[in-house]
Design an enzyme around this catalytic site. Structure first.
Site, PDB file in Angstrom:
ATOM      1  N   ASP A   1      -0.095  25.028  31.339  1.00  0.00           N
ATOM      2  CA  ASP A   1      -0.257  25.536  32.713  1.00  0.00           C
ATOM      3  C   ASP A   1      -1.570  26.295  32.854  1.00  0.00           C
ATOM      4  O   ASP A   1      -2.260  26.193  33.876  1.00  0.00           O
ATOM      5  CB  ASP A   1       0.908  26.462  33.080  1.00  0.00           C
ATOM      6  CG  ASP A   1       2.206  25.704  33.340  1.00  0.00           C
ATOM      7  OD1 ASP A   1       2.154  24.464  33.444  1.00  0.00           O
ATOM      8  OD2 ASP A   1       3.258  26.355  33.423  1.00  0.00           O
TER       9      ASP A   1
ATOM     10  N   GLU B   1      -1.361  16.258  35.574  1.00  0.00           N
ATOM     11  CA  GLU B   1      -2.705  16.690  35.173  1.00  0.00           C
ATOM     12  C   GLU B   1      -3.794  15.934  35.928  1.00  0.00           C
ATOM     13  O   GLU B   1      -4.960  15.948  35.522  1.00  0.00           O
ATOM     14  CB  GLU B   1      -2.895  16.510  33.658  1.00  0.00           C
ATOM     15  CG  GLU B   1      -2.874  15.079  33.169  1.00  0.00           C
ATOM     16  CD  GLU B   1      -1.481  14.570  32.803  1.00  0.00           C
ATOM     17  OE1 GLU B   1      -1.393  13.657  31.971  1.00  0.00           O
ATOM     18  OE2 GLU B   1      -0.489  15.094  33.355  1.00  0.00           O
TER      19      GLU B   1
END
Length: 230
Positions: free
Chosen positions: A124, A150
Site C-alpha cells: 500500500d 497496481e
C-alpha cells in the site's frame, strides 16, 4: 422576523400609552395574544435558521459524497469512474474544437512480489508513494487515476504520440530513481507503460484498449520500459 417583532412591540407600547385603549377590558387578552404571536415568530425564526443549516449541511454532504465516489481512498487519486467521465468529456471537447489527447496506461512491475516479500502494508505504501510521484510530475490539467490494483491511467490533453512518449519516459525514470522506503527497507519500484494517442474515430474504450495493449507489449519486452500502441 426581527423587524416584524419590533413593529408589533412598538404598536403595543403606543396602545399602552393611550388611556382609552389601556383601560379596555379586552386589552389583557390582546396582550396575551400578542405575546403568543411573538413567541411563534421567534420559533419560526429558529426553525428558519435550522432549515438553513440543514440545507447547507445537505449540500456539503452531497459534495463530500460526490468527491468520495470519484476518489480512490488509498492513493487519493481520481478513480476509474472519474477517469471515464473525464475521458468522455475530452472526447466531446475534441469533437467540438479539434485537437487530440493521449493516454498512458502504466503498471507497477512485479507488484505481487512486493506484497509477498514486504507485506501488504508495504505494498500500500508503494502505491501511495508512486501515486504521489506521478501526480507531482504531470501538468496541472493532466489527469492521473488509479485504474485498479497496481494500474494507473494518465490522460494527457492536447498531447500527440511523441509528446506522450516523452512523458512516459520521464515518469519511468523518476519512479526508477526513487525506491520507496518503508520501515527502513528500500523497495525498488519500476513501471511498465503503454502509450496511445487518440486516433480519428476512436471511442473511449478503443483509446483505453490501445494503451492497455501497448502496456502488455512493454511487459513482454522485459518491463521497466514503455511501448507505443501498434
Amino acid at each position: 422576523m426581527m423587524l416584524q417583532e419590533r413593529k408589533l412591540q412598538d404598536w403595543l407600547a403606543r396602545l399602552a400609552e393611550n388611556e382609552e385603549y389601556a383601560a379596555h377590558p379586552l386589552m389583557g387578552e390582546f396582550r396575551a395574544l400578542a405575546d403568543d404571536h411573538l413567541k411563534l415568530m421567534r420559533q419560526l425564526t429558529k426553525i428558519a435558521k435550522i432549515s438553513d443549516r440543514m440545507q447547507t449541511d445537505t449540500r456539503q454532504i452531497a459534495q463530500a459524497l460526490h468527491a468520495a465516489s470519484q476518489t480512490d481512498p488509498l492513493t487519493e487519486l481520481p478513480n476509474r469512474r472519474h477517469m471515464v467521465e473525464r475521458l468522455e468529456s475530452e472526447l466531446c471537447r475534441v469533437g467540438r474544437s479539434g485537437g487530440g489527447f493521449a493516454l498512458i496506461m502504466l503498471d507497477i512491475d512485479h507488484f505481487k512480489d512486493v506484497n509477498d516479500a514486504f507485506g501488504h502494508s508495504a505494498g500500500d505504501h508503494v502505491l501511495v508513494e508512486t501515486a504521489s510521484l506521478l501526480r507531482r510530475n504531470l501538468r496541472g490539467h493532466d489527469l492521473c487515476a488509479r485504474w485498479g490494483g497496481e494500474e494507473f491511467l494518465v490522460l494527457l490533453p492536447d498531447a500527440d504520440q511523441i509528446q506522450a512518449e516523452t512523458v512516459a519516459e520521464k515518469l519511468r525514470e523518476i519512479i526508477a530513481r526513487h525506491p520507496v522506503v518503508d520501515h527502513d527497507r528500500s523497495i525498488p519500484v519500476t513501471l511498465s507503460l503503454g502509450v496511445a494517442a487518440r486516433r480519428q474515430g476512436w471511442t473511449a474504450d478503443a483509446c483505453i484498449q490501445a494503451a492497455d495493449d501497448a502496456l502488455y507489449i512493454a511487459k513482454r519486452a522485459g518491463r521497466n520500459r514503455w511501448a507505443a500502441a501498434a
